[in-house]
Motif scaffolding. Sequence first.
Motif, mmCIF file in Angstrom:
data_model
loop_
_atom_site.group_PDB
_atom_site.id
_atom_site.type_symbol
_atom_site.label_atom_id
_atom_site.label_comp_id
_atom_site.label_asym_id
_atom_site.label_seq_id
_atom_site.Cartn_x
_atom_site.Cartn_y
_atom_site.Cartn_z
ATOM 1 N N UNK A 1 0.835 -1.204 0.000
ATOM 2 C CA UNK A 1 0.000 0.000 0.000
ATOM 3 C C UNK A 1 0.867 1.249 0.000
ATOM 4 N N UNK A 2 0.196 2.389 -0.087
ATOM 5 C CA UNK A 2 0.877 3.683 -0.039
ATOM 6 C C UNK A 2 1.584 3.857 1.308
ATOM 7 N N UNK A 3 0.989 3.322 2.382
ATOM 8 C CA UNK A 3 1.595 3.416 3.708
ATOM 9 C C UNK A 3 2.954 2.718 3.728
ATOM 10 N N UNK A 4 3.019 1.528 3.132
ATOM 11 C CA UNK A 4 4.278 0.788 3.099
ATOM 12 C C UNK A 4 5.339 1.524 2.281
ATOM 13 N N UNK A 5 4.926 2.050 1.130
ATOM 14 C CA UNK A 5 5.872 2.761 0.264
ATOM 15 C C UNK A 5 6.402 4.012 0.965
ATOM 16 N N UNK A 6 5.492 4.760 1.622
ATOM 17 C CA UNK A 6 5.909 5.985 2.318
ATOM 18 C C UNK A 6 6.866 5.674 3.459
ATOM 19 N N UNK A 7 6.545 4.654 4.243
ATOM 20 C CA UNK A 7 7.423 4.308 5.362
ATOM 21 C C UNK A 7 8.755 3.741 4.874
ATOM 22 N N UNK A 8 8.735 3.052 3.743
ATOM 23 C CA UNK A 8 9.994 2.599 3.155
ATOM 24 C C UNK A 8 10.895 3.773 2.822
ATOM 25 N N UNK A 9 10.295 4.822 2.269
ATOM 26 C CA UNK A 9 11.066 6.028 1.982
ATOM 27 C C UNK A 9 11.609 6.682 3.234
ATOM 28 N N UNK A 10 10.811 6.677 4.305
ATOM 29 C CA UNK A 10 11.252 7.251 5.580
ATOM 30 C C UNK A 10 12.430 6.457 6.137
ATOM 31 N N UNK A 11 12.380 5.129 6.040
ATOM 32 C CA UNK A 11 13.474 4.304 6.526
ATOM 33 C C UNK A 11 14.763 4.590 5.760
ATOM 34 N N UNK A 12 14.667 4.700 4.449
ATOM 35 C CA UNK A 12 15.852 4.988 3.634
ATOM 36 C C UNK A 12 16.408 6.365 3.991
ATOM 37 N N UNK A 13 15.507 7.358 4.132
ATOM 38 C CA UNK A 13 15.953 8.705 4.481
ATOM 39 C C UNK A 13 16.618 8.729 5.851
ATOM 40 N N UNK A 14 16.065 7.979 6.810
ATOM 41 C CA UNK A 14 16.655 7.924 8.153
ATOM 42 C C UNK A 14 18.041 7.301 8.103
ATOM 43 N N UNK A 15 18.197 6.263 7.291
ATOM 44 C CA UNK A 15 19.513 5.626 7.182
ATOM 45 C C UNK A 15 20.539 6.601 6.605
ATOM 46 N N UNK A 16 20.143 7.326 5.563
ATOM 47 C CA UNK A 16 21.051 8.298 4.941
ATOM 48 C C UNK A 16 21.415 9.389 5.943
ATOM 49 N N UNK A 17 20.423 9.846 6.718
ATOM 50 C CA UNK A 17 20.668 10.901 7.695
ATOM 51 C C UNK A 17 21.688 10.464 8.739
ATOM 52 N N UNK A 18 21.575 9.224 9.196
ATOM 53 C CA UNK A 18 22.524 8.709 10.180
ATOM 54 C C UNK A 18 23.914 8.581 9.570
ATOM 55 N N UNK A 19 23.987 8.088 8.350
ATOM 56 C CA UNK A 19 25.280 7.946 7.682
ATOM 57 C C UNK A 19 25.974 9.290 7.502
ATOM 58 N N UNK A 20 25.189 10.329 7.250
ATOM 59 C CA UNK A 20 25.760 11.663 7.059
ATOM 60 C C UNK A 20 25.999 12.394 8.379
ATOM 61 N N UNK A 21 25.547 11.788 9.481
ATOM 62 C CA UNK A 21 25.784 12.388 10.792
ATOM 63 C C UNK A 21 24.942 13.599 11.094
ATOM 64 N N UNK A 22 23.742 13.673 10.507
ATOM 65 C CA UNK A 22 22.889 14.832 10.753
ATOM 66 C C UNK A 22 22.476 14.945 12.211
ATOM 67 N N UNK A 23 22.379 13.807 12.915
ATOM 68 C CA UNK A 23 21.981 13.868 14.317
ATOM 69 C C UNK A 23 23.065 14.519 15.180
ATOM 70 N N UNK A 24 24.312 14.537 14.675
ATOM 71 C CA UNK A 24 25.394 15.183 15.422
ATOM 72 C C UNK A 24 25.564 16.648 15.033
ATOM 73 N N UNK A 25 25.170 16.993 13.824
ATOM 74 C CA UNK A 25 25.375 18.369 13.362
ATOM 75 C C UNK A 25 24.317 19.327 13.890
ATOM 76 N N UNK A 26 23.178 18.818 14.335
ATOM 77 C CA UNK A 26 22.111 19.678 14.857
ATOM 78 C C UNK A 26 22.069 19.579 16.372
ATOM 79 N N UNK A 27 22.450 20.645 17.045
ATOM 80 C CA UNK A 27 22.422 20.648 18.504
ATOM 81 C C UNK A 27 21.004 20.513 19.026
#
Length: 494
Positions: free
Chosen positions: A441-467
């Motif tokens: 469903x659309x829910x699965x596709x949207x959450x799949x995109x969120x998971x990929x985006x979260x992985x990329x964010x962690x790899x780029x260290x965004x959680x460390x760059x934003x105080x």
Amino acid sequence: MAGQTQRTDRVQLPETPPTSTPVPRWATRAVWALFLLSLTLLATVGFGGAEWRLPGYVAVDGLTVVSWAIVTFVSGIVHSYSRRYMAGDSHLDRFFATIFGFTLVVMTVTAADHVVLFAASWLGMGLAMASLIGHDRDWNQARAAAGLARRYFLASGGLLAGSLALLAWSTGSTSITGILAQAGTLPPAVFGLAVGGIVLAAVVQSALFPFQGWLLSSMTAPTPASALMHAGFVNAGGILLTRFAPLVAADSTVMHLLVVVGAASALLGQALLLVQTDVKRKLGASTVAQMGFMILQCGLGFFAAAITHLILHGFYKAYLFLSSGATVTQTAPTEKSRDELGLGGVVVSLATALGGGALFVAITGKGAKLDAGLFLALVVVLTTLHAARDVLGQSKLSARGKLASLPLVVVVPIGVYGVLFNTISGLLSTVPTSSAPTELSVVHVALGGVFVAAYVAVELGWHRSSKRLYVTLLNRSQPAPETVLTSTEDYNES
């Protein structure tokens, strides 16, 4: 330096005198005897295809014997470990009586077919765990943590009892088997209230968002109790949803809700894990994430996958808690934990992840069709990608060693998971609706995109760059203030 000697004397800690009470010894022997009995039943009921029932009261099926084998094994390890760890405790008998009683109550939950027995054992399981969290009653913080957990567990028990009472009244049956047989005849209002209560009870018990507070505030529990909690107790949510799968899987809205709650909990747990430095709190955040993945798999319709996940997570988390003391002494901060991998490393990591996903699909068949299995395969790919990146980023390994390690990252874990998944699916074949994959469903596709985006964010260290993000996550991961030990004198007084 030359000409200088270095002292290597080690301080020998005094041996803990053996306890004179027989309770720990007999409780440990009894729980290992239950484990041997569970293995026997697993061979006859699970692999033999037989079932044992006391009609209307007890039903021992594939789900029951799998749960019994896992629960008694983990409990046996905890009992054996606790005989030395808890030696000298002033309330040793009470501790062993509680963890043994907890084991019996969990076994009752998985076998109960009568709604009263099921609800009573579910509540008893929560009360026993709350007692373990507040085992050291001389600590104000332990009493506060136990009280907080008890309120959550009473709410979970109340929700489940109310739902079962409503189902029994509507169907005229007091057995879970009878209720599930009439699942299709329930009025919409009764169905919505009952299923909503069951889902909420599972979410609270498994410490999913937004009810993760009790788990993050439970660090006053003795380490063996924490191992039992994170390896067994929180898994009850997945077992509950699997037992009532014919009801839960009958409505796509409920399934989508489970996917959303599971995904939110998985992402939140992983985010909280990134900012933690305390060993036990890191493990607590990890459990929130893993329980999120477990509930997510239930929402996808792969209940057997959820049971497989809780088995692997239970073994691993029990080991991590029981070895947490060694982690404290062996872990030291470093200036650089991961090498820059470059384009070549990225390509190798992606190829490894895709290979892992393909192996998972080949072994289990999940993800080969245009259904929710594709989302499950995506989770496997992202997990494999993370593992591959960790192996390639280890500075202690040579380039050749890193490449040689990749087959171990892919073939062994994915292969073991796939084989165990198929085995558990076979054991649960007699359990109603143990596999009911939902449509993509659309829910699965949207959450799949969120998971990929979260992985990329962690790899780029965004959680460390934003105080601001860092502080927000750090605050969100804090336990209730009244449960925190803030002075070393609090430890010394116990």
